[in-house]
Design an enzyme around this catalytic site. Structure first.
Site, PDB file in Angstrom:
ATOM      1  N   ASP A 125      -4.175   7.421   1.018  1.00 61.14           N
ATOM      2  CA  ASP A 125      -3.067   6.942   0.011  1.00 61.14           C
ATOM      3  C   ASP A 125      -1.730   7.570   1.127  1.00 61.14           C
ATOM      4  O   ASP A 125      -1.777   7.221   2.366  1.00 61.14           O
ATOM      5  CB  ASP A 125      -3.056   7.642  -1.249  1.00 61.14           C
ATOM      6  N   HIS A 139       2.746   8.444  -4.625  1.00 57.46           N
ATOM      7  CA  HIS A 139       1.769   7.907  -5.155  1.00 57.46           C
ATOM      8  C   HIS A 139       0.441   8.599  -4.716  1.00 57.46           C
ATOM      9  O   HIS A 139      -0.698   8.979  -5.428  1.00 57.46           O
ATOM     10  CB  HIS A 139       1.469   6.481  -4.514  1.00 57.46           C
ATOM     11  N   SER A 179      -4.624   1.567 -10.094  1.00 65.55           N
ATOM     12  CA  SER A 179      -4.537   3.097  -9.336  1.00 65.55           C
ATOM     13  C   SER A 179      -5.287   4.113  -9.916  1.00 65.55           C
ATOM     14  O   SER A 179      -6.192   4.818  -9.418  1.00 65.55           O
ATOM     15  CB  SER A 179      -3.078   3.220  -8.767  1.00 65.55           C
TER      16      SER A 179
END
Length: 518
Positions: free
Chosen positions: A243, A292, A463
């Site tokens: 990520d 994120h 996600s």
């Protein structure tokens, strides 16, 4: 041009999509005068983007290898001029099942790479001048069967097309203008998985306090996670998260990773994302500059802490964070490189069982696909987000790499009877599992760790569904440590809500962690 995706909530495309990265990719190195002599009718970037958009709407993907040599040359000359070439030995076709298992160092493979580079140099050498001095530069990947070289002539592409040693070729750095895919072309690309992950004021109805003082997200009971903790906490299993990295300011994923009821485990961080020009790049470090990656790592493995922060699904698992991309959509050449390198890094590690990828792109990258197969062929269980977006949800289906058979595609649904995808989640035939991640009445999302502070944040879209599924897989594998990847996956399927039926949009439906660890 790349768009930084920023939004109030958090989740993926992914893809939806994402954030305008501040970095700049390498500019074209070949002048107009050089290629005009070939009398090639170049395709404009607008025309290329329209063809990509048409293909996405009609087939759900866009494959560079299926395009004309003229279009690929045009894309090369309007980006960094670097061609990625997948190769194989002349006497043996390289199947997907052998990617990464067949050494690129074998003499036959080395000969194939040398033959391709020699062809490019032989054709382009007479045209070299000060403006094309990099034409002889080439890079052969050490682990994956592809090489990269500057290409500026149509003849090179035509001869490569006929070469048995060539599996595919595609432009490395061309970036699709995602604004063309939006209902409102003047709106910014927005996503539930943007790059903001600030602490939030969360209603007490959206969590429960569990010993020794952690906050357990509202959806954990509905997914059987709370009940599964009676039998498994993920101990002994290592999950790799590819990520945007880990924040150094979130204690739960740093010095307090072993705290409360979490102990005897490790957290490691790496950075495979690089910035700079194709032939002269530098690694940009493992730290999350987006938010994120920290959120996804928290969902998977945040400790069962004492300070009121969010607890992860597999709170006793080991964690490896790899910063492979600057934001949620890996659409630049450097980001595709970073994601591919991350997959190789985790694929090589015998301790890694599970790879979680809450990132993606609207269409395929052969380079990244090779890297996915590299990790898969080494026994890794790879979960990938089906996609999260706002403007694209009406017509975009499952995104890459969740479209690949080597990955397990996951999407998010709302709580309640029946199946209704979350407001921004993608669905489609490739989806394997769903995770409840949106409240029906308030649209509240699950809890996770923020970039900093012991006050949690929330995260939405496919996600968080993907990270949750990865955590559940860690619970199952910890309960049955001698199982293979296929055994773990089959147990998750057999205990999912819709099994043995498979829905055309939601696969086997909601996972049931409690049943899966029994």
């Amino acid at each position: 041009m790349k768009y930084l995706i920023r939004n109030q909530i958090f989740g993926l495309i992914v893809l939806a999509l994402i954030v305008v990265s501040c970095q700049t990719e390498e500019q074209p190195q070949v002048s107009q005068s050089e290629y005009s002599q070939e009398e090639v009718q170049l395709v404009s970037s607008h025309e290329i983007d329209q063809l990509i958009l048409k293909s996405l709407k009609e087939s759900g993907d866009f494959i560079w290898a299926d395009q004309s040599d003229e279009l690929i040359l045009s894309a090369l000359l309007q980006s960094d001029s670097v061609l990625t070439i997948g190769y194989q030995s002349a006497d043996k076709e390289l199947t997907n099942a052998r990617i990464g298992l067949e050494s690129v160092g074998q003499p036959q493979m080395q000969q194939a790479a040398s033959k391709i580079i020699g062809l490019v140099r032989r054709i382009q050498k007479p045209q070299q001048n000060a403006n094309s001095r990099m034409v002889d530069e080439s890079l052969v990947h050490a682990d994956l069967p592809f090489l990269e070289v500057k290409v500026s002539t149509l003849e090179v592409l035509q001869q490569l097309r006929a070469l048995g040693e060539v599996r595919y070729f595609e432009p490395r750095g061309y970036e699709f203008d995602y604004s063309l895919a939006m209902d409102n072309p003047y709106a910014r690309i927005t996503s539930d998985s943007g790059c903001e992950n600030e602490p939030q004021s969360i209603p007490s109805s959206d969590y429960s306090i569990i010993a020794p003082g952690a906050k357990s997200s509202w959806n954990y009971d509905q997914m059987g996670i709370s009940q599964a903790w009676n039998q498994s906490s993920g101990a002994g299993i290592t999950v790799g998260v590819i990520d945007t990295g880990l924040s150094p300011d979130q204690a739960m994923l740093n010095g307090s990773f072993n705290s409360g009821a979490s102990s005897g485990r490790s957290v490691q961080r790496f950075g495979t994302y690089q910035t700079g020009l194709w032939w002269w790049k530098k690694y940009d470090g493992p730290h999350d500059q987006c938010g994120h990656g920290t959120a996804m790592a928290g969902v998977v493995a945040a400790p069962r802490n004492t300070v009121g922060n969010a607890v992860g699904v597999a709170y006793n698992s080991n964690l490896i964070s790899v910063r492979g991309t600057s934001d949620v959509i890996f659409n630049s050449g450097n980001e595709k490189d970073g994601v591919a390198e991350a997959l190789v890094l985790l694929g090589k590690r015998s301790d890694v069982k599970i790879i979680s990828m809450s990132i993606g792109d609207l269409f395929s990258s052969a380079k990244v696909a090779d890297a996915v197969r590299y990790a898969h062929n080494r026994g890794k269980l790879i979960f990938a987000a089906a996609g999260t977006s706002t403007s694209f949800t009406n017509w975009v289906g499952v995104i890459f790499p969740a479209t690949m058979p080597e990955t397990v595609a996951v999407t998010g649904v709302k709580e309640g009877n029946g199946y209704q995808r979350c407001d921004t989640c993608h669905s489609g035939a490739q989806v394997e599992f769903t995770v409840i991640m949106e409240r029906a009445s308030t649209n509240s999302k699950p809890l996770t760790t923020a970039l900093y502070s012991n006050t949690p944040s929330t995260v939405g879209g496919s996600s968080v569904a993907t990270a949750t599924a990865s955590g559940i897989a860690a619970l199952v594998w910890a309960k049955y440590p001698n199982w293979t990847r296929d055994q773990v996956l089959n147990k998750m399927r057999n205990t999912a809500d819709l099994y043995p039926s498979k829905n055309a949009q939601y696969g086997y439906g909601n996972l049931n962690a409690a049943a899966a660890v029994n």
